[in-house]
Design a protein around this motif. Structure first.
Motif, PDB file in Angstrom:
ATOM      1  N   GLU A  83       1.001  -0.925   0.071  1.00 51.14           N
ATOM      2  CA  GLU A  83       0.117  -0.043  -0.084  1.00 51.14           C
ATOM      3  C   GLU A  83       0.812   1.219  -0.108  1.00 51.14           C
ATOM      4  O   GLU A  83       1.684   1.388   0.734  1.00 51.14           O
ATOM      5  N   VAL A  84       0.654   1.809  -1.067  1.00 51.09           N
ATOM      6  CA  VAL A  84       1.370   3.457  -1.038  1.00 51.09           C
ATOM      7  C   VAL A  84       0.449   4.454  -1.186  1.00 51.09           C
ATOM      8  O   VAL A  84      -0.380   4.642  -2.058  1.00 51.09           O
ATOM      9  N   ASP A  85       0.317   5.418  -0.196  1.00 53.00           N
ATOM     10  CA  ASP A  85      -0.693   6.514  -0.170  1.00 53.00           C
ATOM     11  C   ASP A  85      -2.346   6.008  -0.274  1.00 53.00           C
ATOM     12  O   ASP A  85      -2.857   6.501  -1.153  1.00 53.00           O
ATOM     13  N   GLY A  86      -2.347   4.871   0.106  1.00 52.85           N
ATOM     14  CA  GLY A  86      -3.788   4.521   0.394  1.00 52.85           C
ATOM     15  C   GLY A  86      -3.853   3.787  -0.751  1.00 52.85           C
ATOM     16  O   GLY A  86      -5.005   3.428  -1.052  1.00 52.85           O
ATOM     17  N   GLN A  87      -3.318   3.343  -1.733  1.00 56.38           N
ATOM     18  CA  GLN A  87      -3.185   2.666  -2.818  1.00 56.38           C
ATOM     19  C   GLN A  87      -2.534   1.320  -3.043  1.00 56.38           C
ATOM     20  O   GLN A  87      -1.274   1.401  -2.724  1.00 56.38           O
ATOM     21  N   MET A  88      -3.317   0.267  -3.590  1.00 57.29           N
ATOM     22  CA  MET A  88      -2.235  -0.992  -3.743  1.00 57.29           C
ATOM     23  C   MET A  88      -1.252  -1.021  -4.985  1.00 57.29           C
ATOM     24  O   MET A  88      -1.857  -0.889  -6.094  1.00 57.29           O
ATOM     25  N   LYS A  89       0.070  -0.988  -4.809  1.00 53.61           N
ATOM     26  CA  LYS A  89       0.662  -0.994  -6.000  1.00 53.61           C
ATOM     27  C   LYS A  89       1.681  -2.053  -5.803  1.00 53.61           C
ATOM     28  O   LYS A  89       1.963  -2.500  -4.936  1.00 53.61           O
ATOM     29  N   MET A  90       2.024  -2.470  -7.088  1.00 54.18           N
ATOM     30  CA  MET A  90       3.130  -3.594  -7.200  1.00 54.18           C
ATOM     31  C   MET A  90       4.282  -2.993  -7.824  1.00 54.18           C
ATOM     32  O   MET A  90       4.265  -2.374  -8.477  1.00 54.18           O
ATOM     33  N   GLY A  91       5.438  -3.810  -7.543  1.00 47.79           N
ATOM     34  CA  GLY A  91       6.469  -3.506  -7.958  1.00 47.79           C
ATOM     35  C   GLY A  91       7.808  -4.626  -7.995  1.00 47.79           C
ATOM     36  O   GLY A  91       7.605  -5.648  -7.148  1.00 47.79           O
ATOM     37  N   GLN A  92       8.482  -4.576  -8.576  1.00 50.91           N
ATOM     38  CA  GLN A  92       9.720  -5.623  -8.620  1.00 50.91           C
ATOM     39  C   GLN A  92      10.592  -5.724  -7.240  1.00 50.91           C
ATOM     40  O   GLN A  92      10.877  -4.768  -6.849  1.00 50.91           O
ATOM     41  N   ILE A  93      10.829  -6.980  -7.037  1.00 54.93           N
ATOM     42  CA  ILE A  93      11.683  -7.118  -5.719  1.00 54.93           C
ATOM     43  C   ILE A  93      12.682  -8.248  -6.196  1.00 54.93           C
ATOM     44  O   ILE A  93      12.563  -8.995  -6.989  1.00 54.93           O
TER      45      ILE A  93
END
Ligand SMILES: [Cu+2]
Length: 157
Positions: A83-93
């Protein structure tokens, strides 16, 4: 040597245990939604750091680093969802730390593999080999079944 049979048996048992220190199950690939050229793969992965495993490899945690799905994509990424600023976001790890004796679920809304630039569009009911890479353990291959978004929603509800 008095008991060559026993010695052989001991080695055989060790080899079997060492080969099973990462267990992968429930491999699924999502049928891509129309108009997109990407999709996701989900699975369960469990690292078992028992005494036999520790005797043969570096002790300590294991990491899942990436997957290879030869028939579908040369661009597979391990993703996290947060969750980033109330929004679900996906990113590479770069890797997912595998706790000992814990089943990690790669699933919708959580960690997953992202397949982009698809070589072909997987269709529900088809099967594809997914090979997983780890920091220390040898790679493990599972056979993933392609499922529709509706089927996946039903599985993870
Ligand atoms: Cu993703």
């Amino acid at each position: 040597m008095k008991h060559p049979g026993l010695l052989t048996l001991a080695f055989a048992t060790l080899a079997t245990t060492a080969g099973a220190d990462v267990v992968v199950s429930n491999c699924i690939i999502r049928e891509p939604t129309p108009g997109t050229n990407m999709t996701a793969a989900y699975l369960d992965v469990k690292f078992i750091n028992d005494e036999a495993t520790q005797a043969l490899r570096l002790p300590g945690p294991e990491d899942l680093t990436n997957a290879f799905i030869r028939d579908l994509s040369d661009r597979v990424e391990l993703h996290e969802v947060k969750e980033v600023d109330g929004q679900m976001k996906m990113g590479q790890i770069a890797k997912l730390r595998l706790e000992n004796d814990t089943t990690h679920h790669l699933m919708p809304g959580n960690h997953h593999f992202m397949l982009t630039d698809l070589k072909k569009r997987p269709k529900a009911g088809e099967n594809y080999e997914v090979t997983l890479w780890f920091t220390y353990s040898p790679s493990v291959t599972c056979l993933a079944e392609v499922k529709t978004s509706a089927e996946i929603q039903e599985i993870f509800k």
